[in-house]
Design a protein around this motif. Sequence first.
Motif, mmCIF file in Angstrom:
data_model
loop_
_atom_site.group_PDB
_atom_site.id
_atom_site.type_symbol
_atom_site.label_atom_id
_atom_site.label_comp_id
_atom_site.label_asym_id
_atom_site.label_seq_id
_atom_site.Cartn_x
_atom_site.Cartn_y
_atom_site.Cartn_z
ATOM 1 N N ILE A 38 -4.010 -27.876 -83.391
ATOM 2 C CA ILE A 38 -4.562 -28.032 -82.041
ATOM 3 C C ILE A 38 -3.622 -28.939 -81.268
ATOM 4 C CG2 ILE A 38 -6.461 -28.938 -80.653
ATOM 5 C CD1 ILE A 38 -8.364 -28.164 -82.870
ATOM 6 N N LEU A 39 -3.181 -28.484 -80.111
ATOM 7 C CA LEU A 39 -2.251 -29.241 -79.278
ATOM 8 C C LEU A 39 -2.922 -29.545 -77.948
ATOM 9 C CD1 LEU A 39 0.643 -30.375 -78.917
ATOM 10 C CD2 LEU A 39 1.284 -28.140 -77.976
ATOM 11 N N VAL A 40 -2.970 -30.817 -77.579
ATOM 12 C CA VAL A 40 -3.569 -31.247 -76.317
ATOM 13 C C VAL A 40 -2.458 -31.800 -75.445
ATOM 14 C CG1 VAL A 40 -5.278 -32.722 -75.209
ATOM 15 C CG2 VAL A 40 -5.721 -31.806 -77.504
ATOM 16 N N LEU A 41 -2.252 -31.181 -74.287
ATOM 17 C CA LEU A 41 -1.198 -31.585 -73.351
ATOM 18 C C LEU A 41 -1.852 -32.191 -72.118
ATOM 19 C CD1 LEU A 41 1.126 -28.450 -73.629
ATOM 20 C CD2 LEU A 41 1.237 -30.581 -74.925
ATOM 21 N N ASP A 42 -1.752 -33.504 -71.981
ATOM 22 C CA ASP A 42 -2.386 -34.212 -70.878
ATOM 23 C C ASP A 42 -1.344 -34.513 -69.806
ATOM 24 O OD1 ASP A 42 -3.953 -35.676 -69.196
ATOM 25 O OD2 ASP A 42 -4.322 -37.334 -70.580
ATOM 26 N N GLU A 43 -1.191 -33.583 -68.874
ATOM 27 C CA GLU A 43 -0.198 -33.712 -67.792
ATOM 28 C C GLU A 43 1.204 -33.949 -68.356
ATOM 29 O OE1 GLU A 43 -0.705 -33.195 -64.719
ATOM 30 O OE2 GLU A 43 -2.842 -33.437 -64.354
ATOM 31 N N THR A 44 1.503 -33.339 -69.490
ATOM 32 C CA THR A 44 2.770 -33.589 -70.164
ATOM 33 C C THR A 44 3.957 -33.164 -69.321
ATOM 34 O OG1 THR A 44 1.657 -33.243 -72.278
ATOM 35 C CG2 THR A 44 4.065 -33.148 -72.283
ATOM 36 N N THR A 45 3.835 -32.064 -68.605
ATOM 37 C CA THR A 45 4.970 -31.526 -67.838
ATOM 38 C C THR A 45 4.930 -31.946 -66.373
ATOM 39 O OG1 THR A 45 3.774 -29.469 -67.387
ATOM 40 C CG2 THR A 45 5.140 -29.550 -69.377
ATOM 41 N N ALA A 46 4.165 -32.966 -66.043
ATOM 42 C CA ALA A 46 4.025 -33.363 -64.631
ATOM 43 C C ALA A 46 5.358 -33.827 -64.039
ATOM 44 C CB ALA A 46 2.992 -34.471 -64.510
ATOM 45 N N HIS A 47 6.250 -34.398 -64.871
ATOM 46 C CA HIS A 47 7.532 -34.900 -64.366
ATOM 47 C C HIS A 47 8.602 -33.813 -64.302
ATOM 48 C CE1 HIS A 47 6.214 -39.020 -64.244
ATOM 49 N NE2 HIS A 47 5.883 -39.014 -65.514
ATOM 50 N N LEU A 48 8.293 -32.607 -64.777
ATOM 51 C CA LEU A 48 9.265 -31.515 -64.763
ATOM 52 C C LEU A 48 9.119 -30.688 -63.491
ATOM 53 C CD1 LEU A 48 8.849 -30.317 -68.448
ATOM 54 C CD2 LEU A 48 10.866 -31.442 -67.515
ATOM 55 N N ASP A 49 10.227 -30.089 -63.070
ATOM 56 C CA ASP A 49 10.127 -29.147 -61.953
ATOM 57 C C ASP A 49 9.535 -27.840 -62.470
ATOM 58 O OD1 ASP A 49 12.170 -27.905 -63.366
ATOM 59 O OD2 ASP A 49 13.745 -28.600 -62.013
#
Length: 581
Positions: free
Chosen positions: A500-511
Amino acid sequence: MSTAHDLPHGRGALRALLPALAGHRALIARTCAAAVVEQASLVTLVTLAAYTVGDAIGTGRAPSAATVTALAALVVLRALTTWREMDLSHDLAYRVLAELRVRIFDGLARSAPARVAGRRSGDLAATAMADVESLEFFYAHTTAQLLASGTVFTGGAVVLARTEPWLLAALLPVALLLALAPFADARGRTVRGGRTRRAAAELSADTVETVDGLRELLAFGGLAARRERLAARGRTLGDAQRAEVTREAVAAAVRDLLIVLAVLGVVAAAARAVSAGRLDGAWAPAAMALALAVLGPVAESARSLSQAMGLRAAASRVDAAVRAPALAPEPVAPRPLPPGPLGLRLEGVSFGYGDRPVLRDLDLAVPAGQTLALVGASGEGKSTCAHLLARFWDPLAGAVRLVPGTGEPVDLRDLTDADLRGAVAVVGQDTPLFRGTLAENLRLAAPDAGDDRLAEVAELCGVDRVAALDTLIEERGATLSGGQRARIALARALLSDPRILVLDETTAHLDNGGDAELAAALARTRTGRTTLVIAHRPATIRRADRVAVLQDGRIAEEGTWAELTARPGGALTRILALAPR
């Protein structure tokens, strides 16, 4: 929520430190034995020297070879046992301090993040380092010395009672006053010690913040004001330290005065005994020397105990950290987690911070192998759901369960921490990096991962374009961009191969391109994995199998992207309308 520096510094603060000695009984016994021999040898040396001088004056004869040999042997014994006692006591102290630091870390880890919330990193560092270091005096200079001085004084008192009771009568009141003196101002010492520890912690916290924010301070011209703030903190700490030192100087003067009174009393008692014929010749100076020699360790113990009283504040902070309650305690009877894909389910979950409710009877399910996007306005509790899945906290009501393909769902509270961490990985928006190589940072999630697996994950997440695996990463990844840190954080999570993978705004800094690239990487490794994505970016939400909208602590609506965006005035469409274009 109370923190360690808010706790009362009660009388039991120092006693609470004694159990830390339990694992060192043999070393404690050797330390106490060395301290007893060291103090007893000094008393014997002083008494024998006084007797030798008195005998030489009275008889006009030089001391015998045996006496000279005995005095020399006592000098050597005193030197050796002093060195040995210092060596053993400090060995004991630093072993205990090392264990205390580990126990403080365990306490913080056990109760994080709630215990860390609201506490500044410099304050936490002050507890783990400065407060613990200050306790070196307690462990190295108090425990064994108190026992030794009590033993030596008792033995000397017995000899004096048999030799000349009046000498003991002159000595006992002063010894009693010396022993009680540290307790006379115990509360004041505790208050002054607490003031010093708080001032030191505040200075430490401000210093750490200043170093971390140095670029911003320089950019916005705030360095001068910050320097003045640090100077003010330093003055506050200096004032607190001066207050402690001044009162200790007064206490030392009182102890010296008591010793002078003891000298006068012993001289008067000896003169009375000599005039009455009970002491004569060399025995008079020897008895006086014995009386004053056994008082010396008592005075030194009183000084040590006085200083230890000022450590109550530090002891209370350390004890509070060590005894921090577990917010997610280990299960009494853990359940095994079946192999294979896992889904997740939040059933009737309610949770809040203090008196502020966040989740209210929340129900949410993600079938095994699916990707769900959890959407909501800021402050609605999306990150709280991630924290509950990581079991940083337990819900106040309801349950968080993992759902295997076969068998009964397993409550997170029934899993060992190792099983939970092996099954669920949570990647936040600002995942910290540690000073070390890139490979070392990645291997935090899987220390035994081979080089081939490491290179594979690094290439998958584009980390190999950030830096080579043997590149040194600065503290907190200070030289990396937010997008680069996000790639590393995701690669670290994937290295552990979570179910189970939980991504909490992980890519917010990426374009958008970087976000799509990482989404493609996740899709290539997705077989059987369940993914919960917390996001605001429409492109990220669109890629999920299903979307759930969190509003007022509950799921307001759930469905596919097409279903939810087709509803005019729906919860998702309202959120997307407010999203930046």
